[in-house]
Design a protein around this motif. Sequence first.
Motif, PDB file in Angstrom:
ATOM      1  N   THR A 105     -20.004 -33.084  30.197  1.00  0.00           N
ATOM      2  CA  THR A 105     -18.963 -34.105  30.228  1.00  0.00           C
ATOM      3  C   THR A 105     -19.169 -35.041  31.402  1.00  0.00           C
ATOM      4  O   THR A 105     -19.577 -34.589  32.486  1.00  0.00           O
ATOM      5  CB  THR A 105     -17.554 -33.458  30.349  1.00  0.00           C
ATOM      6  OG1 THR A 105     -16.598 -34.457  30.726  1.00  0.00           O
ATOM      7  CG2 THR A 105     -17.504 -32.347  31.379  1.00  0.00           C
ATOM      8  N   ALA A 129     -21.623 -29.399  23.378  1.00  0.00           N
ATOM      9  CA  ALA A 129     -21.812 -30.852  23.317  1.00  0.00           C
ATOM     10  C   ALA A 129     -20.557 -31.467  22.692  1.00  0.00           C
ATOM     11  O   ALA A 129     -20.246 -31.192  21.531  1.00  0.00           O
ATOM     12  CB  ALA A 129     -23.046 -31.180  22.481  1.00  0.00           C
ATOM     13  N   GLY A 130     -19.859 -32.296  23.456  1.00  0.00           N
ATOM     14  CA  GLY A 130     -18.640 -32.916  22.941  1.00  0.00           C
ATOM     15  C   GLY A 130     -18.943 -34.159  22.117  1.00  0.00           C
ATOM     16  O   GLY A 130     -20.066 -34.684  22.123  1.00  0.00           O
ATOM     17  N   ARG A 131     -17.946 -34.598  21.399  1.00  0.00           N
ATOM     18  CA  ARG A 131     -17.965 -35.879  20.676  1.00  0.00           C
ATOM     19  C   ARG A 131     -16.569 -36.480  20.798  1.00  0.00           C
ATOM     20  O   ARG A 131     -15.686 -35.884  21.388  1.00  0.00           O
ATOM     21  CB  ARG A 131     -18.331 -35.675  19.195  1.00  0.00           C
ATOM     22  CG  ARG A 131     -19.810 -35.421  18.974  1.00  0.00           C
ATOM     23  CD  ARG A 131     -20.587 -36.738  18.809  1.00  0.00           C
ATOM     24  NE  ARG A 131     -22.007 -36.597  19.105  1.00  0.00           N
ATOM     25  CZ  ARG A 131     -22.888 -37.587  18.981  1.00  0.00           C
ATOM     26  NH1 ARG A 131     -22.510 -38.789  18.587  1.00  0.00           N
ATOM     27  NH2 ARG A 131     -24.147 -37.406  19.284  1.00  0.00           N
ATOM     28  N   ILE A 148     -20.334 -30.036  33.558  1.00  0.00           N
ATOM     29  CA  ILE A 148     -21.493 -30.679  34.183  1.00  0.00           C
ATOM     30  C   ILE A 148     -21.734 -32.054  33.570  1.00  0.00           C
ATOM     31  O   ILE A 148     -21.676 -32.215  32.346  1.00  0.00           O
ATOM     32  CB  ILE A 148     -22.759 -29.798  34.027  1.00  0.00           C
ATOM     33  CG1 ILE A 148     -22.631 -28.537  34.890  1.00  0.00           C
ATOM     34  CG2 ILE A 148     -24.021 -30.568  34.400  1.00  0.00           C
ATOM     35  CD1 ILE A 148     -23.861 -27.653  34.919  1.00  0.00           C
ATOM     36  N   ILE A 150     -24.473 -35.448  33.438  1.00  0.00           N
ATOM     37  CA  ILE A 150     -25.866 -35.819  33.749  1.00  0.00           C
ATOM     38  C   ILE A 150     -25.946 -37.195  34.409  1.00  0.00           C
ATOM     39  O   ILE A 150     -27.038 -37.694  34.671  1.00  0.00           O
ATOM     40  CB  ILE A 150     -26.793 -35.747  32.519  1.00  0.00           C
ATOM     41  CG1 ILE A 150     -26.386 -36.764  31.455  1.00  0.00           C
ATOM     42  CG2 ILE A 150     -26.859 -34.337  31.958  1.00  0.00           C
ATOM     43  CD1 ILE A 150     -27.567 -37.164  30.571  1.00  0.00           C
ATOM     44  N   GLY A 151     -24.822 -37.818  34.686  1.00  0.00           N
ATOM     45  CA  GLY A 151     -24.877 -39.094  35.400  1.00  0.00           C
ATOM     46  C   GLY A 151     -23.616 -39.904  35.182  1.00  0.00           C
ATOM     47  O   GLY A 151     -22.807 -39.611  34.302  1.00  0.00           O
ATOM     48  N   VAL A 154     -21.340 -43.149  30.287  1.00  0.00           N
ATOM     49  CA  VAL A 154     -20.749 -42.406  29.167  1.00  0.00           C
ATOM     50  C   VAL A 154     -21.650 -42.501  27.942  1.00  0.00           C
ATOM     51  O   VAL A 154     -21.967 -43.592  27.466  1.00  0.00           O
ATOM     52  CB  VAL A 154     -19.333 -42.952  28.843  1.00  0.00           C
ATOM     53  CG1 VAL A 154     -18.730 -42.194  27.666  1.00  0.00           C
ATOM     54  CG2 VAL A 154     -18.429 -42.833  30.064  1.00  0.00           C
ATOM     55  N   ALA A 161     -27.253 -35.125  26.546  1.00  0.00           N
ATOM     56  CA  ALA A 161     -27.032 -34.505  27.862  1.00  0.00           C
ATOM     57  C   ALA A 161     -27.531 -33.062  27.837  1.00  0.00           C
ATOM     58  O   ALA A 161     -28.165 -32.593  28.794  1.00  0.00           O
ATOM     59  CB  ALA A 161     -25.552 -34.571  28.218  1.00  0.00           C
TER      60      ALA A 161
HETATM   61  N1  SAM Z   1     -13.538 -39.782  26.956  1.00  0.00           N
HETATM   62  C1  SAM Z   1     -14.578 -39.178  27.752  1.00  0.00           C
HETATM   63  C2  SAM Z   1     -14.464 -39.699  29.183  1.00  0.00           C
HETATM   64  O1  SAM Z   1     -14.108 -40.852  29.384  1.00  0.00           O
HETATM   65  O2  SAM Z   1     -14.766 -38.920  30.119  1.00  0.00           O
HETATM   66  C3  SAM Z   1     -15.947 -39.528  27.206  1.00  0.00           C
HETATM   67  C4  SAM Z   1     -16.255 -38.844  25.904  1.00  0.00           C
HETATM   68  S1  SAM Z   1     -17.901 -39.182  25.339  1.00  0.00           S
HETATM   69  C5  SAM Z   1     -17.653 -40.607  24.355  1.00  0.00           C
HETATM   70  C6  SAM Z   1     -18.198 -37.926  24.158  1.00  0.00           C
HETATM   71  C7  SAM Z   1     -18.976 -36.735  24.680  1.00  0.00           C
HETATM   72  O3  SAM Z   1     -20.221 -37.144  25.183  1.00  0.00           O
HETATM   73  C8  SAM Z   1     -18.333 -35.957  25.809  1.00  0.00           C
HETATM   74  O4  SAM Z   1     -17.377 -35.034  25.344  1.00  0.00           O
HETATM   75  C9  SAM Z   1     -19.524 -35.263  26.444  1.00  0.00           C
HETATM   76  O5  SAM Z   1     -19.822 -34.034  25.803  1.00  0.00           O
HETATM   77  C10 SAM Z   1     -20.656 -36.249  26.198  1.00  0.00           C
HETATM   78  N2  SAM Z   1     -21.021 -37.041  27.389  1.00  0.00           N
HETATM   79  C11 SAM Z   1     -20.853 -38.371  27.531  1.00  0.00           C
HETATM   80  N3  SAM Z   1     -21.312 -38.801  28.714  1.00  0.00           N
HETATM   81  C12 SAM Z   1     -21.803 -37.725  29.357  1.00  0.00           C
HETATM   82  C13 SAM Z   1     -22.410 -37.521  30.628  1.00  0.00           C
HETATM   83  N4  SAM Z   1     -22.581 -38.529  31.480  1.00  0.00           N
HETATM   84  N5  SAM Z   1     -22.787 -36.266  30.957  1.00  0.00           N
HETATM   85  C14 SAM Z   1     -22.612 -35.244  30.107  1.00  0.00           C
HETATM   86  N6  SAM Z   1     -22.026 -35.368  28.887  1.00  0.00           N
HETATM   87  C15 SAM Z   1     -21.640 -36.594  28.501  1.00  0.00           C
END
Ligand code: SAM
Length: 242
Positions: A105, A129-131, A148, A150-151, A154, A161
């Motif tokens: 995340t 792995a989220g969506r 955790i 990765i940077g 988003v 990730a």
């Molecule tokens: N609403 C969330 C926020 O603003 O923090 C972003 C959700 S993102 C569109 C969907 C998924 O992508 C997250 O649940 C996560 O698993 C993954 N994800 C997106 N950016 C990431 C990052 N920099 N590092 C790790 N996982 C990431």
Amino acid sequence: MNTPVQNPEVPTPGRGTPWHARVLTLFPEMFPGPLGISLVGTALASGLWTLQARQIRDHGLGRHRTVDDTPAGGGAGMVMRADVIASAVDAARADQPHLAAIYLTPRGAPLTQARVRKLAQGPGVLLLAGRFEGVDQRVIDGRQLEEISIGDYVLSGGELAAMVLLDACVRLLPGVLGAADSLTEESFEGGLLEYPQFTRPREWEGHSLPEVLLSGDHKKIAAWRQSEAERITRVRRPDLKR
Ligand code: SAM
């Protein structure tokens, strides 16, 4: 070519079992993807590590296998449900209780080489792995998932990730890199970025190799590399701790 391996048969954990990666995702078909190629892919094909990508939707609700719902309190997007994710995590942990359980995340702690090294020394990882807008916080807390990132950007989903984290871990596993590949002089070891690298030709577009690298004096070369590593780290990453 992608190695068509996802090692669906995972040996029961114990001494001598290979490092295991289990990924919970809505897109298991993304794996192994880039992890099936080159060093990491060869290591996967030869059983130095094993990978299993599991479909979260198998734990979804009702006829449509629903995994998400609208955010409590309103707002845009959808959130992955705690009950669905808990069921997927619990099932994934049943035969692999010792894997480090991680939710990828952007809100997590930044991934570092030190954390990667620790993870590579353990039995393996369980990655969520989220969506959508992410995952209901109650399941992250309730199942004690380490968060955790990765940077500071988003992504649209956690799969890339997860691949980044896996690539970084797998190359550290015993037998994955050739004996000639040094891990001790890489960036982030000893709190430094690596010194600049050069190779043939000796002259390229009017640029010569640094004289010291042609001297054959190993002490001088080591000292030059150390001072270059310190200079570059000072300029680019003064935040790195030594
Ligand atoms: N609403 C969330 C926020 O603003 O923090 C972003 C959700 S993102 C569109 C969907 C998924 O992508 C997250 O649940 C996560 O698993 C993954 N994800 C997106 N950016 C990431 C990052 N920099 N590092 C790790 N996982 C990431």
